[in-house]
Design a protein around this motif. Structure first.
Motif, PDB file in Angstrom:
ATOM      1  N   LEU A   1       9.510   5.631  -5.721  1.00  0.00           N
ATOM      2  CA  LEU A   1       8.584   5.615  -4.590  1.00  0.00           C
ATOM      3  C   LEU A   1       9.250   4.923  -3.411  1.00  0.00           C
ATOM      4  O   LEU A   1       9.643   3.753  -3.512  1.00  0.00           O
ATOM      5  CB  LEU A   1       7.292   4.891  -4.969  1.00  0.00           C
ATOM      6  N   ILE A   2       9.397   5.642  -2.305  1.00  0.00           N
ATOM      7  CA  ILE A   2      10.002   5.077  -1.096  1.00  0.00           C
ATOM      8  C   ILE A   2       8.914   4.945  -0.038  1.00  0.00           C
ATOM      9  O   ILE A   2       8.404   5.946   0.480  1.00  0.00           O
ATOM     10  CB  ILE A   2      11.156   5.957  -0.587  1.00  0.00           C
ATOM     11  N   MET A   3       8.537   3.714   0.252  1.00  0.00           N
ATOM     12  CA  MET A   3       7.463   3.468   1.209  1.00  0.00           C
ATOM     13  C   MET A   3       8.030   3.340   2.621  1.00  0.00           C
ATOM     14  O   MET A   3       8.930   2.550   2.882  1.00  0.00           O
ATOM     15  CB  MET A   3       6.705   2.191   0.835  1.00  0.00           C
ATOM     16  N   ARG A   4       7.477   4.155   3.521  1.00  0.00           N
ATOM     17  CA  ARG A   4       7.838   4.085   4.946  1.00  0.00           C
ATOM     18  C   ARG A   4       6.553   3.882   5.746  1.00  0.00           C
ATOM     19  O   ARG A   4       5.657   3.191   5.285  1.00  0.00           O
ATOM     20  CB  ARG A   4       8.604   5.346   5.346  1.00  0.00           C
ATOM     21  N   GLY A   5       6.464   4.472   6.901  1.00  0.00           N
ATOM     22  CA  GLY A   5       5.340   4.144   7.773  1.00  0.00           C
ATOM     23  C   GLY A   5       4.093   4.973   7.631  1.00  0.00           C
ATOM     24  O   GLY A   5       3.064   4.654   8.243  1.00  0.00           O
ATOM     25  N   SER A   6       4.123   6.045   6.822  1.00  0.00           N
ATOM     26  CA  SER A   6       2.972   6.956   6.787  1.00  0.00           C
ATOM     27  C   SER A   6       1.878   6.520   5.827  1.00  0.00           C
ATOM     28  O   SER A   6       0.822   7.146   5.761  1.00  0.00           O
ATOM     29  CB  SER A   6       3.438   8.365   6.416  1.00  0.00           C
ATOM     30  N   CYS A   7       2.138   5.457   5.055  1.00  0.00           N
ATOM     31  CA  CYS A   7       1.123   4.975   4.115  1.00  0.00           C
ATOM     32  C   CYS A   7       1.182   3.457   4.014  1.00  0.00           C
ATOM     33  O   CYS A   7       2.272   2.883   3.925  1.00  0.00           O
ATOM     34  CB  CYS A   7       1.332   5.593   2.733  1.00  0.00           C
TER      35      CYS A   7
END
Length: 328
Positions: A322-328
């Motif tokens: 899981l790569i968390m960026r700005g959309s969530c």
């Protein structure tokens, strides 16, 4: 060539076919003579004599204009690099029609090339037809999706675990109305991602609501339409899209409608392609270990060839990230 190297014909044969120990000094003489005479061993004749071609066949389904081609080509790179390290060549065939008959014809062609093994992302749920076309003449390794009906090893990404992590992370941010968009169900990859979505909801005591789910063939246009329908017909505050091509259509719709991520709709997509890093904001995604799948598939194939007495298939599950960026 034996005359040019100053050795016997038998010695040349042993060097070319690696059938007996020959000193490095003598090998060098033969190799120099081969280079001078521009000699190339006849691979077909060698394989007929030895019943071994040192060639592995690979069949993958890649469609024109489908971004999932990058996924499969990265797998190919992993396979090719690993096979080369073990002295094997790769013969690649693309089932661009995604038709079973095309897959069968490609295998028949590989059979005529005397391949030593087959790596395949089969479009068939039931691969029992391989009992007639392969007939256990060589090992088979299945990649990306599961097919029943024929013994072989499986090398798969953990789609269930990836979906579970994605939806859990959305729930952790306080969302409960979470939409889900998937590619066509029926193949193991899509089925497992749906099960991961359901499990994450169930673990938090949230009932699965079919009205918050859309299923469609993987295309940009379908992703666009699915997002449009879900947003118009429900009060979702978050969306998980379990297919990269559909994700592209979803993001296009959100940008067109000026729906802000994550303020108005939190979004997580599938597959970490370059385009996901340049959306506004950059997209949170589940990364599949595509290169690693290729490496493991080749390693499994080499093990099968070298240990042909092993009969029970092995399933290898590689973790997703899981790569968390700005959309969530």
């Amino acid at each position: 060539m034996a005359e040019a190297a100053g050795v016997s014909i038998a010695t040349v044969s042993h060097v070319v076919n690696s059938t007996r120990f020959v000193s490095e000094k003598t090998k060098s003489k033969v190799f120099r003579a081969m280079e001078q005479l521009d000699f190339r061993p006849n691979a077909v004749a060698q394989s007929l004599r030895s019943q071994k071609s040192n060639t592995i066949g690979l069949i993958v389904p890649m469609l024109p204009s489908d971004t999932s081609n990058f996924f499969f080509m990265t797998i190919v790179q992993g396979i090719q690099k690993t096979l080369k390290q073990h002295g094997y060549q790769l013969l690649l065939s693309n089932n661009a029609t995604e038709e079973l008959e095309e897959e069968k014809e490609q295998i028949k062609l590989f059979n005529s090339k005397l391949i030593d093994g087959l790596i395949i992302a089969s479009i068939a749920d039931d691969a029992s037809y391989l009992n007639d076309t392969v007939r256990s003449h060589y090992p088979v390794v299945f990649i990306d999706r599961k097919s029943e009906g024929y013994p072989g090893d499986y090398v798969l990404a953990d789609g269930f675990g990836g979906s579970l992590k994605a939806v859990q992370s959305i729930l952790d941010k306080g969302h409960e109305k979470i939409g889900f968009i998937t590619g066509t169900l029926g193949i193991s990859t899509s089925n497992e991602r749906l099960e991961g979505y359901k499990k994450a909801l169930a673990d938090r005591g949230i009932a699965f609501d079919p009205s918050l789910m859309r299923e469609a063939n993987a295309s940009f246009e379908n992703g666009y339409e699915c997002a449009k329908e879900l947003i118009a017909s429900s009060d979702i505050t978050a969306l998980f899209v379990a297919n990269n091509v559909l994700t592209m259509g979803v993001v296009a719709y959100l940008q067109e409608q000026k729906i802000k991520m994550p303020e108005e709709l939190a979004v997580i997509g599938f597959d970490d392609y370059d385009w996901t890093k340049i959306t506004t904001p950059p997209l949170s995604v589940i990364r599949q270990p595509s290169f690693e799948i290729g490496v493991k598939a080749a390693e499994a194939m080499i093990q099968r060839i070298e240990n042909s007495d092993k009969h029970e298939g092995i399933e290898y599950r590689l973790p997703t990230t899981l790569i968390m960026r700005g959309s969530c």
